[in-house]
Design a protein around this motif. Structure first.
Motif, PDB file in Angstrom:
ATOM      1  N   ALA A  84     -11.324 -68.765  85.222  1.00  0.00           N
ATOM      2  CA  ALA A  84     -11.228 -67.699  86.233  1.00  0.00           C
ATOM      3  C   ALA A  84     -12.556 -66.893  86.274  1.00  0.00           C
ATOM      4  O   ALA A  84     -12.862 -66.145  87.375  1.00  0.00           O
ATOM      5  CB  ALA A  84     -10.353 -66.586  85.501  1.00  0.00           C
ATOM      6  N   ILE A  85     -13.255 -66.998  85.118  1.00  0.00           N
ATOM      7  CA  ILE A  85     -14.464 -66.199  85.192  1.00  0.00           C
ATOM      8  C   ILE A  85     -15.624 -67.152  86.266  1.00  0.00           C
ATOM      9  O   ILE A  85     -16.305 -66.686  87.043  1.00  0.00           O
ATOM     10  CB  ILE A  85     -15.175 -66.344  83.737  1.00  0.00           C
ATOM     11  N   ASP A  86     -15.574 -68.564  85.979  1.00  0.00           N
ATOM     12  CA  ASP A  86     -16.249 -69.319  86.912  1.00  0.00           C
ATOM     13  C   ASP A  86     -15.942 -69.061  88.480  1.00  0.00           C
ATOM     14  O   ASP A  86     -16.980 -68.875  89.370  1.00  0.00           O
ATOM     15  CB  ASP A  86     -16.083 -70.779  86.516  1.00  0.00           C
ATOM     16  N   LEU A  87     -14.543 -68.875  88.615  1.00  0.00           N
ATOM     17  CA  LEU A  87     -14.351 -68.822  90.063  1.00  0.00           C
ATOM     18  C   LEU A  87     -14.734 -67.363  90.499  1.00  0.00           C
ATOM     19  O   LEU A  87     -15.046 -67.079  91.549  1.00  0.00           O
ATOM     20  CB  LEU A  87     -12.680 -68.764  90.043  1.00  0.00           C
ATOM     21  N   ALA A  88     -14.773 -66.294  89.620  1.00  0.00           N
ATOM     22  CA  ALA A  88     -15.039 -65.144  90.248  1.00  0.00           C
ATOM     23  C   ALA A  88     -16.516 -65.230  90.216  1.00  0.00           C
ATOM     24  O   ALA A  88     -17.129 -64.407  91.259  1.00  0.00           O
ATOM     25  CB  ALA A  88     -14.831 -63.911  88.932  1.00  0.00           C
ATOM     26  N   VAL A  89     -17.238 -65.709  89.600  1.00  0.00           N
ATOM     27  CA  VAL A  89     -18.838 -65.822  89.810  1.00  0.00           C
ATOM     28  C   VAL A  89     -19.123 -66.314  91.070  1.00  0.00           C
ATOM     29  O   VAL A  89     -20.007 -65.826  91.788  1.00  0.00           O
ATOM     30  CB  VAL A  89     -19.562 -66.791  88.797  1.00  0.00           C
ATOM     31  N   ARG A  90     -18.280 -67.399  91.644  1.00  0.00           N
ATOM     32  CA  ARG A  90     -18.510 -68.223  92.792  1.00  0.00           C
ATOM     33  C   ARG A  90     -18.114 -67.236  94.094  1.00  0.00           C
ATOM     34  O   ARG A  90     -18.758 -67.005  94.986  1.00  0.00           O
ATOM     35  CB  ARG A  90     -17.513 -69.371  92.849  1.00  0.00           C
ATOM     36  N   VAL A  91     -17.268 -66.366  93.746  1.00  0.00           N
ATOM     37  CA  VAL A  91     -16.634 -65.153  94.822  1.00  0.00           C
ATOM     38  C   VAL A  91     -17.527 -64.337  95.048  1.00  0.00           C
ATOM     39  O   VAL A  91     -18.188 -63.935  96.191  1.00  0.00           O
ATOM     40  CB  VAL A  91     -15.328 -64.542  94.547  1.00  0.00           C
ATOM     41  N   ALA A 125      -7.735 -61.257  90.677  1.00  0.00           N
ATOM     42  CA  ALA A 125      -7.177 -62.191  91.418  1.00  0.00           C
ATOM     43  C   ALA A 125      -7.554 -63.758  90.933  1.00  0.00           C
ATOM     44  O   ALA A 125      -6.746 -64.480  91.164  1.00  0.00           O
ATOM     45  CB  ALA A 125      -7.845 -62.020  92.858  1.00  0.00           C
ATOM     46  N   CYS A 126      -8.719 -63.855  90.607  1.00  0.00           N
ATOM     47  CA  CYS A 126      -9.097 -65.082  89.905  1.00  0.00           C
ATOM     48  C   CYS A 126      -8.346 -65.567  88.629  1.00  0.00           C
ATOM     49  O   CYS A 126      -7.869 -66.538  88.555  1.00  0.00           O
ATOM     50  CB  CYS A 126     -10.542 -65.185  89.576  1.00  0.00           C
ATOM     51  N   THR A 127      -8.040 -64.584  87.624  1.00  0.00           N
ATOM     52  CA  THR A 127      -7.312 -64.596  86.822  1.00  0.00           C
ATOM     53  C   THR A 127      -5.841 -65.072  87.121  1.00  0.00           C
ATOM     54  O   THR A 127      -5.111 -66.050  86.330  1.00  0.00           O
ATOM     55  CB  THR A 127      -7.244 -63.699  85.563  1.00  0.00           C
ATOM     56  N   ALA A 128      -5.274 -64.432  87.921  1.00  0.00           N
ATOM     57  CA  ALA A 128      -3.930 -64.512  88.460  1.00  0.00           C
ATOM     58  C   ALA A 128      -3.778 -66.002  89.057  1.00  0.00           C
ATOM     59  O   ALA A 128      -2.961 -66.697  88.756  1.00  0.00           O
ATOM     60  CB  ALA A 128      -3.575 -63.419  89.432  1.00  0.00           C
ATOM     61  N   LEU A 129      -4.644 -66.512  89.884  1.00  0.00           N
ATOM     62  CA  LEU A 129      -4.507 -67.838  90.472  1.00  0.00           C
ATOM     63  C   LEU A 129      -4.581 -68.801  89.410  1.00  0.00           C
ATOM     64  O   LEU A 129      -3.867 -69.826  89.297  1.00  0.00           O
ATOM     65  CB  LEU A 129      -5.658 -67.965  91.373  1.00  0.00           C
ATOM     66  N   VAL A 130      -5.635 -68.590  88.506  1.00  0.00           N
ATOM     67  CA  VAL A 130      -5.606 -69.696  87.106  1.00  0.00           C
ATOM     68  C   VAL A 130      -4.314 -69.649  86.429  1.00  0.00           C
ATOM     69  O   VAL A 130      -4.032 -70.767  86.157  1.00  0.00           O
ATOM     70  CB  VAL A 130      -6.956 -69.205  86.368  1.00  0.00           C
ATOM     71  N   THR A 131      -3.584 -68.545  86.170  1.00  0.00           N
ATOM     72  CA  THR A 131      -2.589 -68.770  85.124  1.00  0.00           C
ATOM     73  C   THR A 131      -1.300 -68.953  86.010  1.00  0.00           C
ATOM     74  O   THR A 131      -0.446 -69.420  85.470  1.00  0.00           O
ATOM     75  CB  THR A 131      -2.277 -67.156  84.824  1.00  0.00           C
ATOM     76  N   LEU A 132      -1.286 -68.932  87.440  1.00  0.00           N
ATOM     77  CA  LEU A 132      -0.075 -69.591  88.310  1.00  0.00           C
ATOM     78  C   LEU A 132      -0.206 -71.046  88.147  1.00  0.00           C
ATOM     79  O   LEU A 132       0.839 -71.595  88.314  1.00  0.00           O
ATOM     80  CB  LEU A 132      -0.300 -69.145  89.825  1.00  0.00           C
ATOM     81  N   GLY A 133      -1.325 -71.830  87.637  1.00  0.00           N
ATOM     82  CA  GLY A 133      -1.453 -73.028  87.356  1.00  0.00           C
ATOM     83  C   GLY A 133      -1.095 -74.009  88.730  1.00  0.00           C
ATOM     84  O   GLY A 133      -0.587 -75.133  88.927  1.00  0.00           O
ATOM     85  N   VAL A 134      -1.682 -73.549  89.951  1.00  0.00           N
ATOM     86  CA  VAL A 134      -1.213 -74.041  91.240  1.00  0.00           C
ATOM     87  C   VAL A 134      -2.499 -75.055  91.414  1.00  0.00           C
ATOM     88  O   VAL A 134      -3.366 -75.297  90.664  1.00  0.00           O
ATOM     89  CB  VAL A 134      -1.210 -73.176  92.311  1.00  0.00           C
ATOM     90  N   ASP A 135      -1.883 -76.329  92.013  1.00  0.00           N
ATOM     91  CA  ASP A 135      -2.793 -77.461  92.307  1.00  0.00           C
ATOM     92  C   ASP A 135      -3.767 -77.406  93.454  1.00  0.00           C
ATOM     93  O   ASP A 135      -4.659 -78.038  93.654  1.00  0.00           O
ATOM     94  CB  ASP A 135      -1.881 -78.823  92.442  1.00  0.00           C
ATOM     95  N   ALA A 136      -3.340 -76.500  94.367  1.00  0.00           N
ATOM     96  CA  ALA A 136      -3.894 -76.404  95.682  1.00  0.00           C
ATOM     97  C   ALA A 136      -3.230 -75.248  96.398  1.00  0.00           C
ATOM     98  O   ALA A 136      -2.260 -74.662  96.131  1.00  0.00           O
ATOM     99  CB  ALA A 136      -3.306 -77.548  96.675  1.00  0.00           C
ATOM    100  N   ALA A 197     -12.148 -73.021  99.281  1.00  0.00           N
ATOM    101  CA  ALA A 197     -13.173 -74.039  99.057  1.00  0.00           C
ATOM    102  C   ALA A 197     -12.800 -74.763  97.710  1.00  0.00           C
ATOM    103  O   ALA A 197     -13.303 -75.952  97.650  1.00  0.00           O
ATOM    104  CB  ALA A 197     -14.633 -73.269  98.798  1.00  0.00           C
ATOM    105  N   SER A 198     -12.294 -73.928  96.673  1.00  0.00           N
ATOM    106  CA  SER A 198     -12.047 -74.471  95.464  1.00  0.00           C
ATOM    107  C   SER A 198     -10.688 -75.335  95.418  1.00  0.00           C
ATOM    108  O   SER A 198     -10.496 -76.270  94.666  1.00  0.00           O
ATOM    109  CB  SER A 198     -12.115 -73.347  94.424  1.00  0.00           C
ATOM    110  N   PHE A 199      -9.681 -74.821  96.353  1.00  0.00           N
ATOM    111  CA  PHE A 199      -8.345 -75.444  96.093  1.00  0.00           C
ATOM    112  C   PHE A 199      -7.650 -75.878  97.299  1.00  0.00           C
ATOM    113  O   PHE A 199      -6.601 -76.111  97.357  1.00  0.00           O
ATOM    114  CB  PHE A 199      -7.414 -74.239  95.310  1.00  0.00           C
ATOM    115  N   GLY A 200      -8.663 -75.692  98.702  1.00  0.00           N
ATOM    116  CA  GLY A 200      -8.073 -75.812  99.874  1.00  0.00           C
ATOM    117  C   GLY A 200      -7.127 -77.114 100.375  1.00  0.00           C
ATOM    118  O   GLY A 200      -7.645 -78.139  99.866  1.00  0.00           O
ATOM    119  N   THR A 201      -6.007 -77.126 100.858  1.00  0.00           N
ATOM    120  CA  THR A 201      -5.431 -78.201 101.409  1.00  0.00           C
ATOM    121  C   THR A 201      -4.596 -77.901 102.636  1.00  0.00           C
ATOM    122  O   THR A 201      -4.343 -76.507 102.916  1.00  0.00           O
ATOM    123  CB  THR A 201      -4.349 -78.619 100.291  1.00  0.00           C
TER     124      THR A 201
END
Length: 390
Positions: A84-91, A125-136, A197-201
């Motif tokens: 989540a931290i890595d994702l937030a840094v990219r945001v 938001a980034c932590t929430a996305l990570v904890t949802l465990g979605v693939d895309a 960019a990171s999970f798009g499908t």
């Protein structure tokens, strides 16, 4: 496959994203803990916007002007999963690049997006996305609104210049006009752009598992000021979205540069990157730089890989299917040597049955240091606690 569908048809902002993902089933404890690093007075409530129930996340934070480096320092110190931290840094890197493009290299401060509420919203938001465990993630067309908005630089057209610049560099479909006012903030645009960019499908048919709406502050009478998300289980549970594998061989690049190459590739949207030691022609030691990329990113990342390593060619193995486990992150609380610790645990599922539970290593290490025990023992205690779950 576990798919997140985001519908920003009525706009997008950081607080709306947090509320929607929480309502859809993100780990509330982990999300709020990450956000409270920047917004200790945080509150979450259920509201109604034009007849639609939604979750409203309010930070109660005041304004602040910070440099991008100061913002990233706060982000990196947050109590959140490393992913989540890595994702937030990219945001925030996207926001910084847009601000620099709009205002010039002399612009060294964030205004609204450097305030505590924006930092908390991005971390949440980034932590929430990570904890949802979605693939895309599939993002439906985004509405930005019309007219003007007032920001730190004065009255600006909608979308604001920074928002427009972020969206110009994003693979998102955008609609203008319609509702009056600013519907998409720079923070909301950057979150959507990085999630894509990171999970798009592309959207796939499947079964809706959960639905969540996040509310904005305003409550207009002509439309619901909400962002809606849906978590879906698609009809392809075994294999996730196809990816491309990029490779190049190098034997004349230093270890320091190679480490930076891997970091640059990940920051640029690679799904994964690694170095594989090999023996090359004439017995020279070298490395294979291997990159996992979404097909839409392959050409851009191949150019980056060639430029950063000086390689004369990059191999592309296109459209490789990969097994992707359904995975979720939960919080486990353990007591060790009289002290209580909360550690994130990633659980992998196959056909709904858990087959792997792994504690987040950085959090395990910190807890082990505080408890005066070995990392191995702390990891065992946390994972044993996780396995007690049904």
């Amino acid at each position: 496959m576990r798919l997140l569908v985001i519908d920003p048809g009525f706009g997008a902002a950081g607080d709306m994203m947090c509320g929607a993902l929480l309502a859809a089933g993100a780990d509330r404890d982990m999300v709020l803990r990450a956000m409270k690093q920047a917004a200790p007075e945080l509150s979450v409530s259920q509201v109604v916007r034009c007849g639609m129930p939604a979750w409203y996340v309010r930070t109660h934070a005041g304004p602040a002007h910070r440099t991008p480096a100061e913002v990233l320092e706060i982000v990196r110190a947050a109590d959140a999963p490393p992913a989540a931290i890595d994702l937030a840094v990219r945001v925030f890197s996207r926001i910084a690049a847009a601000e620099e493009q709009v205002h010039g290299t002399h612009h060294v401060h964030f205004h609204e997006v450097g305030a505590d509420d924006a930092i908390a919203d991005v971390l949440g938001a980034c932590t929430a996305l990570v904890t949802l465990g979605v693939d895309a993630v599939h993002i439906l067309p985004l509405s930005v609104g019309s007219g003007t908005t007032v920001c730190a630089h004065g009255t600006m057209p909608v979308p604001a210049p920074a928002t427009a610049e972020i969206l110009r560099n994003a693979d998102l479909r955008v609609a203008t006009g319609g509702f009056s006012g600013e519907l998409c903030t720079p923070t909301g645009a950057a979150l959507l752009a990085e999630f894509s960019a990171s999970f798009g499908t592309n959207e796939q048919p499947g079964r809706i598992v959960s639905v969540g709406c996040g509310a904005g502050t305003r409550d207009p009478s002509d439309h619901p000021n909400v962002l809606r998300v849906m978590v879906m289980e698609t009809e392809s549970p075994l294999f996730g979205p196809a990816v491309d594998v990029l490779e190049t061989n190098v034997d004349d690049v230093s270890g320091e540069l190679l480490a930076d190459v891997v970091s640059s590739l990940m920051d640029a949207g690679a799904r994964d990157a690694c170095l594989v030691p090999v023996v090359m022609k004439k017995g020279r030691p070298g490395y294979i730089v291997r990159v996992i990329a979404l097909p839409k990113d392959s050409e851009r990342l191949a150019r980056l890989l060639a430029r950063e390593t000086g390689s004369l060619g990059v191999r592309c193995m296109p459209m490789v299917h990969r097994f992707v486990a359904d995975r979720r992150i939960s919080s486990e609380t353990v007591v060790v040597n009289g002290n209580t610790f909360t550690v994130g645990v990633k659980t992998a599922f196959m056909e709904g049955i858990p087959y792997s539970r792994k504690a987040e290593f950085d959090q395990v290490r910190d807890a082990a240091d505080a408890a005066g025990v070995s990392v191995r023992d702390m990891k065992r205690v946390v994972e044993e606690e996780a396995w007690k779950r049904e």
